[in-house]
Design a protein around this motif. Sequence first.
Motif, short mmCIF file in Angstrom:
data_model
loop_
_atom_site.label_atom_id
_atom_site.label_comp_id
_atom_site.label_asym_id
_atom_site.label_seq_id
_atom_site.Cartn_x
_atom_site.Cartn_y
_atom_site.Cartn_z
N LYS A 6 -0.74 -7.41 3.47
CA LYS A 6 0.30 -6.48 3.04
C LYS A 6 0.19 -5.13 3.73
CE LYS A 6 0.21 -4.71 -1.07
NZ LYS A 6 0.16 -4.63 -2.54
N TRP A 7 -0.98 -4.85 4.34
CA TRP A 7 -1.17 -3.55 4.97
C TRP A 7 -0.80 -3.56 6.44
CZ3 TRP A 7 -1.81 -0.10 1.37
CH2 TRP A 7 -2.43 -0.47 0.16
N GLN A 139 1.04 5.90 -1.70
CA GLN A 139 0.17 5.38 -0.65
C GLN A 139 -0.69 6.51 -0.09
OE1 GLN A 139 1.40 2.90 3.06
NE2 GLN A 139 1.42 5.04 3.69
N GLN A 175 -3.40 2.38 -3.10
CA GLN A 175 -2.05 2.30 -3.64
C GLN A 175 -2.09 2.80 -5.08
OE1 GLN A 175 0.41 -1.40 -5.11
NE2 GLN A 175 0.52 -1.33 -2.89
N PHE A 203 7.29 -0.57 -1.27
CA PHE A 203 6.56 -1.78 -0.91
C PHE A 203 7.42 -3.00 -1.24
CE2 PHE A 203 2.83 0.88 -0.95
CZ PHE A 203 1.95 0.25 -0.08
N TYR A 235 11.96 0.70 5.80
CA TYR A 235 11.13 -0.22 5.02
C TYR A 235 11.62 -1.64 5.26
CZ TYR A 235 9.83 4.08 2.63
OH TYR A 235 9.38 5.34 2.35
#
Length: 249
Positions: A6-7, A139, A175, A203, A235
């Motif tokens: 996810k990063w 974040q 997070q 996210f 995003y």
Amino acid sequence: MAGHSKWHNIKRRKESQDAKRAKVFTKLSKEIFAAVRESGDDPDTNLRLRMALTKARAENVPSDNIERTIKKASGEAGAVDYEAFTYEGYGPGGAAVLVQTLTENKNRTVSEVRHAFSKHGGNLGENGCVSFMFNRKGQLIIERDEEMDEEEFTLEAIEAGGEEIDTDENWFYIQTEPDDFEEVKKALEEKGYTFSKAEIILFPDVNTTLNDEHAEKMMKLIDALEDNDDVQNVYHNFEVEDEQLARLS
């Protein structure tokens, strides 16, 4: 603990921004200007300005630039006013894309955003078509050094209120819930940490992988959008693994 996958999007976005430092400064100055015009120059009472200043300082925007922008926004009657618009759509292979803009010319901006989608195999959609796939989160990113102990840092981040903590060879990622962001940031600052990134972002709930053809087009779409001076944030839920990124680079 979050998985590394996810990063990847965050890491790639940071690398892209580092290569466009001047544009980053311009966009952050625009956000500071808009925040002051909207609700005044006191960050204690202007949350939008406080968040913009936090982000600008994490990006090492010079203090003189920040002060000059605040004075300009506070003192110029009839100065340009920026409006915020969000555009949603789909990239190549159906990846979700959400674009936040700040502009004094909506017609120009929407035309350029639509052109970027069309040119790189995507299409602009209706409002709400992908925004439900994203959640606001704080974040914080800290660059690692050799003296930092991973286990000790993880415990400190958890004690500070971090919701998820992850790491790779270069960075620590924290997070938070949006409402906890400033409290967590302050607690870690008091322990001597400085941030390479400090912001509230969106996210995706679920990431999507793409074949190489679509992935290459998707990266070009992201770059084209981020290169637009009116675009503040891009995003998406496109997940690129290191091996695929190496092939396409």
